[in-house]
Design a protein around this motif. Structure first.
Motif, short mmCIF file in Angstrom:
data_model
loop_
_atom_site.label_atom_id
_atom_site.label_comp_id
_atom_site.label_asym_id
_atom_site.label_seq_id
_atom_site.Cartn_x
_atom_site.Cartn_y
_atom_site.Cartn_z
N TRP A 117 0.60 -1.08 -0.52
CA TRP A 117 -0.23 -0.63 0.03
C TRP A 117 1.13 1.65 -0.10
N LEU A 118 2.14 1.00 0.67
CA LEU A 118 2.90 2.54 0.77
C LEU A 118 2.72 3.04 -1.37
N TYR A 119 3.12 1.98 -2.31
CA TYR A 119 3.19 2.22 -3.65
C TYR A 119 1.78 3.35 -3.74
N LEU A 120 0.37 2.22 -3.67
CA LEU A 120 -0.69 2.97 -3.68
C LEU A 120 -0.17 4.78 -2.90
N TYR A 121 0.03 4.74 -1.94
CA TYR A 121 0.51 6.12 -1.27
C TYR A 121 0.97 7.24 -2.38
N ALA A 122 1.95 6.08 -3.07
CA ALA A 122 2.29 7.47 -4.13
C ALA A 122 1.66 8.10 -5.59
N GLU A 123 0.84 6.73 -5.70
CA GLU A 123 0.26 6.75 -6.94
C GLU A 123 -0.93 7.86 -6.14
N VAL A 124 -0.96 8.20 -5.15
CA VAL A 124 -2.36 8.82 -4.71
C VAL A 124 -1.67 10.38 -4.19
N ALA A 125 -0.39 10.31 -3.80
CA ALA A 125 0.19 11.53 -4.39
C ALA A 125 0.81 12.38 -5.72
N MET A 126 0.95 11.17 -6.16
CA MET A 126 0.82 12.13 -7.50
C MET A 126 -0.30 11.41 -8.39
N PHE A 127 -1.47 11.82 -7.72
CA PHE A 127 -3.05 11.81 -8.49
C PHE A 127 -3.51 13.20 -7.79
N SER A 154 -1.42 5.67 -15.34
CA SER A 154 -0.63 4.01 -15.83
C SER A 154 0.14 3.74 -16.68
N ALA A 155 1.01 5.56 -17.59
CA ALA A 155 2.13 5.43 -18.22
C ALA A 155 3.33 5.47 -17.06
N TYR A 156 2.82 6.05 -16.34
CA TYR A 156 3.65 6.51 -14.90
C TYR A 156 3.95 5.76 -13.81
N LEU A 157 3.54 4.79 -13.65
CA LEU A 157 3.61 3.72 -13.22
C LEU A 157 3.70 1.80 -13.32
N PRO A 158 4.71 1.53 -12.47
CA PRO A 158 4.85 1.74 -11.46
C PRO A 158 6.01 1.94 -10.87
N VAL A 159 6.17 3.20 -9.84
CA VAL A 159 7.31 3.59 -9.69
C VAL A 159 8.13 2.81 -8.63
N LYS A 160 9.91 4.12 -8.42
CA LYS A 160 10.46 2.92 -8.27
C LYS A 160 10.30 3.73 -6.58
N MET A 161 10.42 3.14 -5.62
CA MET A 161 10.25 3.77 -3.77
C MET A 161 12.03 3.73 -3.41
N ALA A 172 -0.66 8.60 10.88
CA ALA A 172 0.94 8.93 10.93
C ALA A 172 0.94 9.66 9.44
N THR A 173 1.88 10.59 9.18
CA THR A 173 2.54 10.92 7.89
C THR A 173 3.88 10.49 7.67
N PHE A 174 3.06 10.18 5.76
CA PHE A 174 4.55 10.07 5.39
C PHE A 174 5.10 10.48 5.00
N TYR A 175 6.18 10.83 4.40
CA TYR A 175 7.39 11.80 3.27
C TYR A 175 8.08 10.19 2.10
N MET A 176 7.77 10.66 1.33
CA MET A 176 7.98 9.58 0.45
C MET A 176 8.75 9.72 -0.76
N SER A 177 9.85 9.88 -1.08
CA SER A 177 10.66 10.34 -2.38
C SER A 177 10.54 8.40 -3.22
N PHE A 178 10.72 9.14 -4.76
CA PHE A 178 10.13 7.75 -5.46
C PHE A 178 10.34 8.25 -7.07
N THR A 179 10.82 7.80 -8.02
CA THR A 179 10.68 7.79 -9.39
C THR A 179 9.82 7.64 -10.05
N GLU A 223 11.08 12.38 -10.65
CA GLU A 223 11.97 12.65 -9.53
C GLU A 223 10.82 12.88 -8.46
N CYS A 224 10.20 12.14 -8.18
CA CYS A 224 9.16 13.14 -6.97
C CYS A 224 9.22 12.70 -5.36
#
Length: 305
Positions: A219-229, A237-244, A266-273, A279-280
């Protein structure tokens, strides 16, 4: 049903919702698809409304809670949406809420049907086809209602799950209780301080290990998707999956470091490609009000290249 939605919407009316911001220098986007639907609302007077139609509509809405409605008169505020980038993402959010609460691992397959209702802000009623990977991928019909609420704490999006249940279980629904959320999680969202992991509040933080990311925490990868959305509000779909690359979690709950991932607030701080080399950085703030089926996700995203 409608009165409840209006009451919830009033919680946010002291501040207008933020518009989704365009990416300043976007890469070539995926093909644009028009997901808009033609609606048939009118300003018909009350006496012109067919009482038979009104009762049919009312009965379907009340009996199904907004999910199993197939009759949409011109005066109704509920309308059919179907499978769109928004309903697909929010289906995953609803499933995550259920899995987090129940300790299950239901996985999204498709949107079966979706209805939307607008009362100051949009609420989605989505019926989802999911599977249970721990039960031979047996199919599960799942229902979730997610409120696309106003933003108030410097976030770009706020999604509040009000219903997350297997269809037919008849679990009771309730209003989201904003006042029950810890005040610590009501301040503005901002990126990590430079000394966050070493400063006076270091015990509130945990840098997530690579093993944690693989160990039933997809679900951490879902959180990255929610952030990008929250940044683009389009098909990703063109930008998934991400590399955490890195995840840091902060919570005031008194639990062991690795258990901070399971904190209800909780608060999650993520950097991912993202695919394509973007780079996000993203922040997801997860809060609950202590009521079954409820979870709030506040999101913001930055593009660093």
């Amino acid at each position: 049903m409608y009165d409840c939605m209006v009451d919830e919407a009033k919680l946010w009316l002291d501040e207008p919702p933020h518009r989704k911001r365009k990416l300043e220098a976007p890469p070539p986007p995926p093909p644009i698809v028009d997901y808009s639907l033609t609606t048939t609302f009118s300003d018909s007077d009350e006496e012109e409304i067919d009482p038979v139609e009104r009762e049919k509509y009312r009965k379907q809405v009340v009996e199904s809670g907004g999910f199993d409605v197939d009759f949409f008169p011109v005066y109704g505020s509920l309308y059919q949406s179907g499978s769109t980038p928004s309903t697909v993402l929010l289906s995953k959010v609803g499933l995550h809420t259920y899995n987090f609460d129940k300790g299950t691992y239901l996985q999204f397959r498709s949107v079966q049907k979706a209805n939307e209702e607008y009362a100051s802000f949009t609420t989605y009623y989505i019926t989802v086809e999911a599977v249970d990977p721990f039960n031979d991928d047996s199919p599960v019909t799942f229902q979730t209602s997610v409120w696309d609420a106003a933003t108030k704490s410097n976030e770009s999006s706020r999604f509040i799950t009000r219903v997350s249940r297997i269809k037919g279980t008849k679990e009771e629904t309730s209003l989201w209780d904003h006042n029950a959320v810890d005040v610590f999680y009501k301040d503005d969202i901002a990126w990590l301080e430079d000394d966050a992991l070493t400063g006076s509040d270091k015990l509130q933080y945990y840098e997530v290990k690579e093993l944690d990311m693989r160990d039933n925490n997809e679900w951490l990868y879902l959180y990255a998707e929610v952030a990008m959305f929250s940044k683009w509000a389009t098909d990703l779909s063109a930008y998934l999956p991400v590399k955490m690359n890195k995840v840091v979690v902060r919570t005031r709950e008194d639990v062991e470091s690795s258990m901070k991932l399971r904190s209800k607030n909780a608060t999650f701080y993520m950097s991912f490609t993202a695919c394509g080399g973007l780079e996000c950085r993203g922040i997801i703030r997860r809060t609950t009000d202590g009521r079954p089926q409820h979870m709030s996700l506040q999101a913001i995203c930055w593009i660093d290249n």
